[in-house]
Design a protein around this motif. Structure first.
Motif, PDB file in Angstrom:
ATOM      1  N   ASP A   1       0.821  12.615  -3.213  1.00 25.68           N
ATOM      2  CA  ASP A   1       0.438  13.711  -2.314  1.00 25.68           C
ATOM      3  C   ASP A   1      -0.646  13.276  -1.308  1.00 25.68           C
ATOM      4  OD1 ASP A   1      -1.622  13.424  -4.097  1.00 25.68           O
ATOM      5  OD2 ASP A   1      -1.976  15.574  -4.378  1.00 25.68           O
ATOM      6  N   THR A   2      -0.792  11.955  -1.124  1.00 30.66           N
ATOM      7  CA  THR A   2      -1.767  11.445  -0.141  1.00 30.66           C
ATOM      8  C   THR A   2      -1.026  10.938   1.093  1.00 30.66           C
ATOM      9  OG1 THR A   2      -3.309  10.779  -1.881  1.00 30.66           O
ATOM     10  CG2 THR A   2      -3.566   9.703   0.256  1.00 30.66           C
ATOM     11  N   PRO A   3      -1.063  11.694   2.202  1.00 31.39           N
ATOM     12  CA  PRO A   3      -0.437  11.198   3.437  1.00 31.39           C
ATOM     13  C   PRO A   3      -1.117   9.888   3.879  1.00 31.39           C
ATOM     14  CG  PRO A   3      -0.992  13.536   3.627  1.00 31.39           C
ATOM     15  CD  PRO A   3      -1.640  13.034   2.376  1.00 31.39           C
ATOM     16  N   LEU A   4      -0.322   8.964   4.365  1.00 29.31           N
ATOM     17  CA  LEU A   4      -0.828   7.631   4.721  1.00 29.31           C
ATOM     18  C   LEU A   4      -0.246   7.218   6.071  1.00 29.31           C
ATOM     19  CD1 LEU A   4      -2.121   4.828   3.833  1.00 29.31           C
ATOM     20  CD2 LEU A   4       0.136   4.292   2.853  1.00 29.31           C
ATOM     21  N   TYR A   5      -1.092   6.692   6.947  1.00 26.32           N
ATOM     22  CA  TYR A   5      -0.656   6.303   8.298  1.00 26.32           C
ATOM     23  C   TYR A   5      -1.336   4.990   8.669  1.00 26.32           C
ATOM     24  CZ  TYR A   5      -0.194  11.414   8.222  1.00 26.32           C
ATOM     25  OH  TYR A   5       0.075  12.724   7.856  1.00 26.32           O
ATOM     26  N   ARG A   6      -0.666   4.219   9.536  1.00 27.57           N
ATOM     27  CA  ARG A   6      -1.338   3.052  10.118  1.00 27.57           C
ATOM     28  C   ARG A   6      -2.360   3.571  11.140  1.00 27.57           C
ATOM     29  NH1 ARG A   6       1.629  -2.144   9.531  1.00 27.57           N
ATOM     30  NH2 ARG A   6       0.099  -3.083  10.916  1.00 27.57           N
ATOM     31  N   PHE A   7      -3.506   2.895  11.233  1.00 26.91           N
ATOM     32  CA  PHE A   7      -4.478   3.249  12.269  1.00 26.91           C
ATOM     33  C   PHE A   7      -4.520   2.077  13.239  1.00 26.91           C
ATOM     34  CE2 PHE A   7      -8.901   3.705  13.938  1.00 26.91           C
ATOM     35  CZ  PHE A   7      -8.792   5.000  14.424  1.00 26.91           C
ATOM     36  N   ASN A   8      -4.046   2.323  14.441  1.00 28.83           N
ATOM     37  CA  ASN A   8      -3.849   1.208  15.378  1.00 28.83           C
ATOM     38  C   ASN A   8      -5.163   0.766  16.016  1.00 28.83           C
ATOM     39  OD1 ASN A   8      -0.944   1.040  15.127  1.00 28.83           O
ATOM     40  ND2 ASN A   8      -0.940   3.063  16.079  1.00 28.83           N
ATOM     41  N   THR A   9      -5.754  -0.252  15.424  1.00 31.28           N
ATOM     42  CA  THR A   9      -6.984  -0.824  15.986  1.00 31.28           C
ATOM     43  C   THR A   9      -6.583  -2.002  16.862  1.00 31.28           C
ATOM     44  OG1 THR A   9      -8.015  -0.323  13.865  1.00 31.28           O
ATOM     45  CG2 THR A   9      -9.271  -1.687  15.379  1.00 31.28           C
TER      46      THR A   9
ATOM     47  N   ALA B   1      -6.493   7.216  -5.299  1.00 34.70           N
ATOM     48  CA  ALA B   1      -6.358   6.508  -4.016  1.00 34.70           C
ATOM     49  C   ALA B   1      -7.411   5.402  -3.919  1.00 34.70           C
ATOM     50  CB  ALA B   1      -6.503   7.491  -2.854  1.00 34.70           C
ATOM     51  N   ARG B   2      -8.636   5.691  -4.347  1.00 36.14           N
ATOM     52  CA  ARG B   2      -9.706   4.681  -4.297  1.00 36.14           C
ATOM     53  C   ARG B   2      -9.340   3.470  -5.166  1.00 36.14           C
ATOM     54  NH1 ARG B   2     -12.663   5.116   0.055  1.00 36.14           N
ATOM     55  NH2 ARG B   2     -13.781   7.063   0.299  1.00 36.14           N
ATOM     56  N   SER B   3      -8.789   3.739  -6.354  1.00 34.38           N
ATOM     57  CA  SER B   3      -8.500   2.610  -7.251  1.00 34.38           C
ATOM     58  C   SER B   3      -7.351   1.757  -6.693  1.00 34.38           C
ATOM     59  CB  SER B   3      -8.242   3.112  -8.679  1.00 34.38           C
ATOM     60  OG  SER B   3      -6.887   3.189  -8.950  1.00 34.38           O
ATOM     61  N   ILE B   4      -6.389   2.385  -6.002  1.00 29.53           N
ATOM     62  CA  ILE B   4      -5.294   1.620  -5.364  1.00 29.53           C
ATOM     63  C   ILE B   4      -5.874   0.718  -4.265  1.00 29.53           C
ATOM     64  CG2 ILE B   4      -3.262   1.833  -3.851  1.00 29.53           C
ATOM     65  CD1 ILE B   4      -2.629   4.480  -5.423  1.00 29.53           C
ATOM     66  N   LEU B   5      -6.743   1.310  -3.412  1.00 27.23           N
ATOM     67  CA  LEU B   5      -7.341   0.545  -2.315  1.00 27.23           C
ATOM     68  C   LEU B   5      -8.172  -0.617  -2.859  1.00 27.23           C
ATOM     69  CD1 LEU B   5      -8.451   3.601  -0.132  1.00 27.23           C
ATOM     70  CD2 LEU B   5      -6.698   1.930   0.511  1.00 27.23           C
ATOM     71  N   GLU B   6      -8.897  -0.322  -3.937  1.00 26.60           N
ATOM     72  CA  GLU B   6      -9.740  -1.361  -4.535  1.00 26.60           C
ATOM     73  C   GLU B   6      -8.892  -2.508  -5.078  1.00 26.60           C
ATOM     74  OE1 GLU B   6     -13.587  -1.111  -7.420  1.00 26.60           O
ATOM     75  OE2 GLU B   6     -13.135   0.462  -5.975  1.00 26.60           O
TER      76      GLU B   6
ATOM     77  N   LEU C   1       0.844  -1.206   0.000  1.00 22.20           N
ATOM     78  CA  LEU C   1       0.000   0.000   0.000  1.00 22.20           C
ATOM     79  C   LEU C   1       0.876   1.252   0.000  1.00 22.20           C
ATOM     80  CD1 LEU C   1      -2.743   1.427   0.218  1.00 22.20           C
ATOM     81  CD2 LEU C   1      -2.669   1.092   2.695  1.00 22.20           C
ATOM     82  N   GLN C   2       1.897   1.262   0.858  1.00 21.39           N
ATOM     83  CA  GLN C   2       2.817   2.419   0.901  1.00 21.39           C
ATOM     84  C   GLN C   2       3.451   2.668  -0.470  1.00 21.39           C
ATOM     85  OE1 GLN C   2       5.276   1.084   4.293  1.00 21.39           O
ATOM     86  NE2 GLN C   2       5.011   3.150   5.107  1.00 21.39           N
ATOM     87  N   GLU C   3       3.903   1.575  -1.070  1.00 23.35           N
ATOM     88  CA  GLU C   3       4.583   1.669  -2.371  1.00 23.35           C
ATOM     89  C   GLU C   3       3.626   2.211  -3.444  1.00 23.35           C
ATOM     90  OE1 GLU C   3       6.547  -1.472  -5.446  1.00 23.35           O
ATOM     91  OE2 GLU C   3       6.672  -1.997  -3.309  1.00 23.35           O
ATOM     92  N   SER C   4       2.409   1.664  -3.495  1.00 24.04           N
ATOM     93  CA  SER C   4       1.425   2.102  -4.508  1.00 24.04           C
ATOM     94  C   SER C   4       1.060   3.562  -4.325  1.00 24.04           C
ATOM     95  CB  SER C   4       0.152   1.268  -4.420  1.00 24.04           C
ATOM     96  OG  SER C   4       0.429  -0.062  -4.695  1.00 24.04           O
ATOM     97  N   ILE C   5       0.847   3.967  -3.060  1.00 27.65           N
ATOM     98  CA  ILE C   5       0.445   5.368  -2.797  1.00 27.65           C
ATOM     99  C   ILE C   5       1.583   6.309  -3.176  1.00 27.65           C
ATOM    100  CG2 ILE C   5      -0.037   7.033  -0.937  1.00 27.65           C
ATOM    101  CD1 ILE C   5      -2.537   5.501  -1.498  1.00 27.65           C
TER     102      ILE C   5
END
Length: 375
Positions: free
Chosen positions: A33-41, A330-335, A23-27
Motif C-alpha cells: 500500500d506504499t505508492p512508489l515513483y521515480r524522482f527524476n533528478t 518501507a524503511r527496512s526495505i530501503l535500508e 525496489l519495486q518488487e520488494s515494495i
C-alpha cells in the motif's frame, strides 16, 4: 491524495534500472500500500566539495523557508474560500494537480539550466520565492484593511446602543429642531427605564413635558428621545450623565445617511474584487512556489547524495507515500537495499565530520531521505 511523501536516494551498486526493479518488487511484496515513483533528478554541476559543503549548510534553512511559503499561501486560500462559504479548488502547477506534479516531476531546463552552479540555482529559487512572499504580504494587508473597515462599520450597525450608529433607528419625525428647541437621544440602561421616565423632566429647566419617546431597545439599553430648550442642553447632559444616562451626539442628516450607505456598498464591492483577485493570485503563486520547491528538492537530493555516496554521482532517487502503518516496513526495505551498496561510502557521522547528512530525518538512515508535507 497523500499529504506526506518521502524523497529518498539509494546508492547504485551496478545499474540503476536493476536497483529500481528490486525496489519495486520488494515494495509490492512487503509494503503493497506504499505508492512508489521515480524522482527524476537531472545531472547537475557538482562543483567542488567545498562548495557542496558550504551549500549543504543553507539547504535545510532554505527548504524550510520555501516549504513555509507554500503552506502560507495554501492556508490563505483555505481562509478566503471558507470566508465566502466556498470549497478550495484542487491546487495545481500549470494545471497539473500538485501530487501528480511531485510524483511525475520533470526538471525545467529552460528555467533552471543544469549547467548553472548549484549555488546559483538555490539562490535564484530563494529570491523568487521571497519576492512572492513579499507580494503576498502586501496583497493580504490590502485585503485585511478593507475587511477591517467593513467590520468597523458592521460593529457600528450591530453593536449595543451605547456605540452603534443610530442613523438607521431615527426617523425625521422623531427629531424636532427649531430656533429654541432641540431633540436629544438618551441611551438608558434597560433596568433604569422607570427611573428615566420619572426623572428626565427634572434633569434641567425647560424640558418639554412628556416629550420622551422610546425608539429602540436591545439586550442592554433602550434609546429614548427628549425635547428641551437648546440653551439648557449642556446642563441636561451633565445631569443625565450623573444619573447613569448617556446622551449620544446625533445630528439627523439624510445626506450623511446616504453617503454612509454608499461607502458601505463601495467597501463591500472592493472587498469582493480584492478577494477574487487575491484568490486568483494565490492559486497561481502556489503553483509557482510549489514548482520551485520541487526543483529545490531535486538539488537537495543531488547534493546530499554526492556528500553521502561520493563521486561520480551514482544513485537512484525515488518518491514514496507510505501509510503510517507501512512506514517501518518501507524503511527496512530501503535500508536493506542501501546496505549492500553502501559499504564503500557509508560511514558514521563522526568519521564524516558532519558531512554525512544535511539534517532532517536523513540523520538516522544509511541513505538520503527527507519528508515533503503538502499540508
Amino acid at each position: 491524495m497523500a499529504t506526506r511523501y518521502w524523497v529518498v536516494s539509494l546508492p547504485v551498486p551496478t545499474s540503476a534500472s536493476s536497483l529500481w526493479s528490486r525496489l519495486q518488487e520488494s515494495i509490492s511484496k512487503h509494503s503493497f500500500d506504499t505508492p512508489l515513483y521515480r524522482f527524476n533528478t537531472p545531472d547537475l554541476r557538482v562543483g567542488t566539495l567545498d562548495s557542496l559543503l558550504s551549500l549543504s549548510d543553507d539547504l535545510l534553512k532554505s527548504n524550510s523557508f520555501v516549504e513555509g511559503v507554500t503552506h502560507k499561501i495554501r492556508r490563505q486560500i483555505e481562509e478566503l474560500e471558507r470566508g465566502s462559504g466556498g470549497e478550495s479548488n484542487a491546487l495545481t502547477v500549470d494545471g497539473v494537480p500538485v501530487d501528480s506534479y511531485l510524483t511525475r516531476f520533470v526538471w525545467d531546463e529552460a528555467k533552471y539550466p543544469t549547467m548553472s552552479p548549484l549555488r546559483e540555482i538555490v539562490d535564484g529559487i530563494h529570491v523568487q520565492v521571497a519576492k512572492i512572499e513579499d507580494d503576498l504580504k502586501v496583497r493580504v494587508a490590502e485585503y485585511n484593511n478593507v475587511r477591517s473597515q467593513l467590520n468597523a462599520i458592521n460593529r457600528k450597525q450591530t453593536g449595543s446602543l451605547a456605540v452603534r450608529d443610530l442613523s438607521n433607528l431615527v426617523k425625521p419625525e422623531d427629531i424636532i429642531t427649531s430656533e429654541h428647541l432641540v431633540t436629544l437621544l438618551a441611551v438608558v440602561p434597560k433596568y433604569s427605564q422607570k427611573d428615566w421616565l420619572s426623572t428626565y423632566e427634572t434633569l434641567a429647566t425647560y424640558v418639554v413635558p412628556r416629550s420622551s419617546k422610546k425608539l429602540h431597545e436591545d439586550n442592554e439599553y433602550a434609546l429614548y428621545t427628549v425635547t428641551i430648550f437648546g440653551r439648557v442642553a449642556d446642563n441636561f447632559k451633565t445631569s443625565a450623565r450623573e444619573r447613569g444616562f448617556q446622551i449620544r451626539d446625533f445630528e439627523y442628516s439624510p445626506e450623511t445617511q446616504e453617503s454612509r450607505k454608499q461607502e458601505l456598498e463601495k467597501l463591500m464591492l472592493d472587498q469582493d474584487t480584492i478577494r477574487t483577485s487575491l484568490l486568483q493570485w494565490c492559486y497561481t503563486s502556489y503553483g509557482e512556489v510549489f514548482s520551485s520547491w520541487m526543483h529545490f528538492c531535486a538539488v537537495r537530493v543531488f547534493a546530499e547524495s554526492i556528500l553521502r555516496y561520493g563521486l561520480p554521482p551514482s544513485f537512484l532517487s525515488v518518491v514514496l507515500a507510505p501509510s503510517v502503518k507501512s512506514e517501518k516496513k518501507a524503511r527496512s526495505i530501503l535500508e536493506g537495499l542501501s546496505d549492500s551498496a553502501n559499504s564503500t561510502y557509508w560511514k558514521s557521522e563522526d568519521e564524516l565530520g558532519g558531512m554525512g547528512s544535511l539534517g532532517g530525518d536523513a540523520d538516522s538512515h544509511p541513505y538520503v531521505s527527507f519528508t515533503i508535507n503538502l499540508v
